[in-house]
Design a protein around this motif. Structure first.
Motif, PDB file in Angstrom:
ATOM      1  N   UNK A   1      52.775  34.161  -8.521  1.00  8.02           N
ATOM      2  CA  UNK A   1      53.622  34.451  -7.367  1.00  8.02           C
ATOM      3  C   UNK A   1      52.862  35.377  -6.431  1.00  8.02           C
ATOM      4  N   UNK A   2      52.945  35.127  -5.128  1.00  7.98           N
ATOM      5  CA  UNK A   2      52.260  35.967  -4.147  1.00  7.98           C
ATOM      6  C   UNK A   2      53.119  36.076  -2.900  1.00  7.98           C
ATOM      7  N   UNK A   3      53.021  37.226  -2.245  1.00  7.17           N
ATOM      8  CA  UNK A   3      53.743  37.443  -0.992  1.00  7.17           C
ATOM      9  C   UNK A   3      52.891  38.297  -0.077  1.00  7.17           C
ATOM     10  N   UNK A   4      53.065  38.084   1.205  1.00  3.84           N
ATOM     11  CA  UNK A   4      52.374  38.877   2.206  1.00  3.84           C
ATOM     12  C   UNK A   4      53.336  39.278   3.303  1.00  3.84           C
ATOM     13  N   UNK A   5      53.239  40.527   3.747  1.00  6.85           N
ATOM     14  CA  UNK A   5      54.129  41.039   4.788  1.00  6.85           C
ATOM     15  C   UNK A   5      53.288  41.828   5.774  1.00  6.85           C
ATOM     16  N   UNK A   6      53.469  41.562   7.067  1.00 10.03           N
ATOM     17  CA  UNK A   6      52.628  42.217   8.067  1.00 10.03           C
ATOM     18  C   UNK A   6      53.432  42.531   9.307  1.00 10.03           C
ATOM     19  N   UNK A   7      53.377  43.788   9.721  1.00  7.16           N
ATOM     20  CA  UNK A   7      53.926  44.253  10.983  1.00  7.16           C
ATOM     21  C   UNK A   7      52.783  44.846  11.804  1.00  7.16           C
ATOM     22  N   UNK A   8      53.122  45.459  12.916  1.00  9.92           N
ATOM     23  CA  UNK A   8      52.076  45.962  13.802  1.00  9.92           C
ATOM     24  C   UNK A   8      51.214  47.026  13.126  1.00  9.92           C
ATOM     25  N   UNK A   9      51.837  47.955  12.387  1.00 14.27           N
ATOM     26  CA  UNK A   9      51.098  49.073  11.791  1.00 14.27           C
ATOM     27  C   UNK A   9      51.075  49.054  10.266  1.00 14.27           C
ATOM     28  N   UNK A  10      51.759  48.102   9.662  1.00  9.92           N
ATOM     29  CA  UNK A  10      51.875  48.094   8.204  1.00  9.92           C
ATOM     30  C   UNK A  10      51.680  46.672   7.684  1.00  9.92           C
ATOM     31  N   UNK A  11      50.972  46.556   6.581  1.00  8.68           N
ATOM     32  CA  UNK A  11      50.799  45.261   5.929  1.00  8.68           C
ATOM     33  C   UNK A  11      50.751  45.459   4.420  1.00  8.68           C
ATOM     34  N   UNK A  12      51.215  44.469   3.695  1.00  6.93           N
ATOM     35  CA  UNK A  12      51.191  44.536   2.236  1.00  6.93           C
ATOM     36  C   UNK A  12      50.907  43.156   1.675  1.00  6.93           C
ATOM     37  N   UNK A  13      50.235  43.130   0.544  1.00  8.65           N
ATOM     38  CA  UNK A  13      49.959  41.903  -0.201  1.00  8.65           C
ATOM     39  C   UNK A  13      50.301  42.167  -1.657  1.00  8.65           C
ATOM     40  N   UNK A  14      51.101  41.286  -2.228  1.00  8.05           N
ATOM     41  CA  UNK A  14      51.495  41.442  -3.627  1.00  8.05           C
ATOM     42  C   UNK A  14      51.287  40.125  -4.353  1.00  8.05           C
ATOM     43  N   UNK A  15      50.749  40.196  -5.561  1.00 11.71           N
ATOM     44  CA  UNK A  15      50.578  38.991  -6.381  1.00 11.71           C
ATOM     45  C   UNK A  15      50.770  39.352  -7.841  1.00 11.71           C
ATOM     46  N   UNK A  16      51.279  38.399  -8.592  1.00 14.50           N
ATOM     47  CA  UNK A  16      51.475  38.586 -10.023  1.00 14.50           C
ATOM     48  C   UNK A  16      51.163  37.267 -10.729  1.00 14.50           C
TER      49      UNK A  16
END
Length: 673
Positions: free
Chosen positions: A441-456
């Motif tokens: 499972x993987x997810x990515x989230x991105x805004x102007x000043x913040x980003x995150x990547x998660x995988x399991x």
């Protein structure tokens, strides 16, 4: 192999090259190759040489383009790339611009068609810095180490000078060649002191009517688009097929369009043949994909596609009387749907994927006289299969999600009284199976000043531990990810996963967080990358890797960068257990650098510690594995773990200690062009 290459060369010789500028139904298409540019504009006599009036759009990762409807006449023009003016390198027609350079020329006939003329070479040459048909690119990298010696003083180690020169010749819009050479005082010394330019890799390709022919030498050329990536996507770095290979490549981009059939279909085909430069095995592979468009309106696009892949390897072992063959067949199915709304920034993209893959490893024999085991001319010593189902969802604004389930199965054919793989048939063979269930499972989230990547990734497996040797287990299950490819050079196992190898269940999760914030007009970037390796969700992690990054911009040119790695071990079997308070098995490494960005393509830095960023010897590009390479060089971890798991904990301790104790000052300069 030589026969196939000769056929392709003959085909290329008889192809007629097309014009550089393209005429379309909408007008004249202008294109410019600038993969690293941030903006490209078209300026000319048709828009009063306005440098911002006519922008180009990026149509792929490398090329910018725009289409203009021009009245009949003759026009001069240039491209404005990041505020720098360039004539059209792909258009042979030029005229003096009055400033010691050249303007490109385009001429339109009275019927609106493009006039194409052959222009004789100017004996004085084109008055510009570059030949219109030749592109130079490259990088100069200089590194000076000051290392601590036995008397706690710093002495200058041997400096590194790495000059990379790429020459790309575009004789026409549809024909180009590329060669990369390097000058490296570490690896290509002659007579112990003199370094020479050495050929590294190359390709040439010709693209006619959506049919592309390529020949490549040690150049990453292709990764297939099926879920399991049967071709390419090799090792933990996901290398394209072509590195350490020499061969030929054919791509038909759309066979339906080429046959001028007015159908809601696309049919694509890829074929390649190559020889490995080191191990001397041969690879033949083909892939075809047909896509049917169910809906193709602006607000509702959906399609159904079916693909098939065949991958063959022929390995002639010169020191034996048998050959090894690898045969892999795969079939994949995908459904894609794009939904749009008037107020959405981008479409909602949904994709469902599935694939079945089957492989077998065969020995083929040339029997000597009186050979006792005359069983058959072909002996299958391994076969396996993979199932894949998954989905991807891309939301209109900031979120991506992906999930897949895979089932891997391998059947080993072993000699009854002896463990280990047997390439030679024996009267008493038994079959043992390896079985793996893999959830990702993987997810990515991105805004102007913040980003995150998660995988399991959760793995559950069963295997006959008493009959399969450690080397066979590591090569066929871990290093090659259950593909059965004994010949694969690049491992799939990163350093962080060493604590998960050999267990029936394992769980590896990763979280990357990045945040930008201005403090008193100073831009500051924060980052944290965490990797957690454990038996399953209810067990304590056996390994946690923390990487903290901080980048503080003093201004547009100067910045301070810090990268700190803190691993935490809790692995009793490897005799590795970190106790922060008692400073037991606690290893901390830091790299801090002061960087001066003179221009976009020139960087100088002074650093302390082992830099995470080094040049990948495969791609000749920078990548983020400097620490892993340092520990590998210190203890030879990948070769050691392929032979045995015993004593690995001590090897890891030694490597971690060497990394922590490496106190070096480095002066680096990087110039790209």
């Amino acid at each position: 192999m030589r026969k196939y290459l000769l056929i392709i060369l003959i085909l290329i010789v008889f192809v007629v090259l097309q014009a550089n500028l393209k005429q379309t139904d909408e007008g004249i298409k202008f294109s410019f190759y600038a993969p690293s540019a941030e903006s490209v504009f078209l300026a000319g006599s048709f828009n009063d040489w306005n440098s911002t009036k006519t922008p180009l759009q990026k149509i792929d990762d490398e090329t910018w383009a725009t289409t203009l409807k021009l009245p009949a006449g003759k026009y001069q023009y240039k491209f404005v790339v990041d505020d720098e003016w360039y004539f059209d390198q792909e258009n042979p027609r030029t005229e003096d611009d009055g400033y010691g350079g050249a303007n490109s020329v385009v001429e339109i006939d009275s019927d609106g068609s493009l006039i194409i003329e052959k222009q004789e070479s100017n004996k004085k040459g084109v008055k510009s810095f570059y030949n219109p048909r030749i592109f130079f690119s490259g990088r100069y990298y200089n590194q000076n180490f000051f290392e601590e010696n036995d008397v706690s003083r710093y002495s200058l180690a041997k400096p590194v000078h790495y000059l990379q020169l790429g020459i790309r010749m575009k004789l026409a819009d549809n024909f180009e060649s590329f060669a990369l050479m390097n000058l490296n005082n570490e690896t290509n010394l002659e007579d112990g002191w003199m370094a020479n330019f050495n050929y590294t890799k190359s390709y040439f390709k010709i693209d006619i009517y959506d049919v592309e022919f390529s020949a490549y030498d040690d150049y990453g050329i292709y990764t297939s688009d099926d879920p399991l990536r049967i071709i390419g996507d090799i090792g933990k770095e996901k290398y394209d097929h072509g590195f350490d290979e020499r061969g030929a490549f054919l791509r038909i981009k759309d066979l339906i369009k080429k046959m001028k059939l007015n159908l809601p279909l696309t049919l694509k085909f890829v074929g390649l043949i190559s020889e490995n430069l080191d191990q001397n095995y041969e690879v033949n592979a083909v892939r075809s994909k047909i896509k049917y468009f169910l809906h193709n309106s602006e607000d509702n696009r959906s399609s159904l596609s079916f693909g098939s892949t065949a991958y063959f390897v022929f390995d002639k072992l010169s020191y034996t009387f048998y050959d090894l063959d690898h045969r892999n067949f795969a079939f994949d199915l995908a459904y894609e749907k794009n939904l749009t709304q008037q107020n959405w920034l981008a479409p909602l993209k949904v994709k469902f994927l599935s694939e079945y893959s089957y492989f077998e490893n065969i020995s083929q024999y040339q029997y000597p006289q009186n050979y006792p085991y005359m069983i058959s001319d072909e002996f299958k010593w391994m076969n396996g299969e993979k199932w894949f189902v998954g989905s991807n969802i891309t939301f209109p604004k900031a979120l991506d999600l992906a999930f897949d389930y895979q089932h891997h199965n391998i059947d080993f054919f072993l000699e009854k009284e002896q463990s280990g793989m047997q390439y030679v048939p024996s009267p008493e063979l038994i079959k043992q199976s390896f079985d793996r269930h893999l959830f990702n499972f993987a997810s990515g989230f991105k805004l102007a000043d913040f980003s995150s990547q998660f995988s399991i990734s959760y793995k559950k497996q069963t295997f006959p531990d008493s009959l399969i040797s450690w080397t066979d287990y590591y090569i066929y299950m871990e290093k090659t990810n259950a593909t059965g490819r004994w010949f694969q050079e690049f491992t799939n196992v990163p350093f962080s996963n060493y604590s998960a190898i050999g267990y029936e269940t394992s769980l590896v999760s990763k979280l990357d967080l990045d945040y930008k914030k201005r403090f008193f007009k100073f831009l500051t970037e924060f980052g944290w990358k965490g990797t957690f390796v454990q038996r399953n969700l209810l067990y304590e992690p056996k390994y946690i890797e923390n990487i903290f990054t901080l980048k503080f911009h003093l201004n547009n040119e100067w910045n301070i960068y810090s990268n700190t790695r803190l691993p935490v071990y809790n692995n009793e079997f490897l005799n590795l257990k970190t106790d922060i308070w008692k400073n037991h098995d606690l290893f901390v490494s830091n790299y801090t650098a002061l960087n001066y960005q003179i221009q976009k393509n020139i960087r100088l830095s002074i650093g302390w510690g082992v830099s995470p960023f080094v040049i990948d010897s495969v791609t000749d590009e920078f990548y983020n594995r400097g620490r892993e390479e340092f520990m590998e060089d210190a203890e030879g971890l990948s070769e050691y773990i392929e032979a045995t798991y015993n004593g690995l904990g001590q090897k890891i301790k030694n490597a971690e200690k060497a990394l922590e104790d490496e106190h070096r000052i480095s002066l680096e300069a990087v110039i790209t062009f």
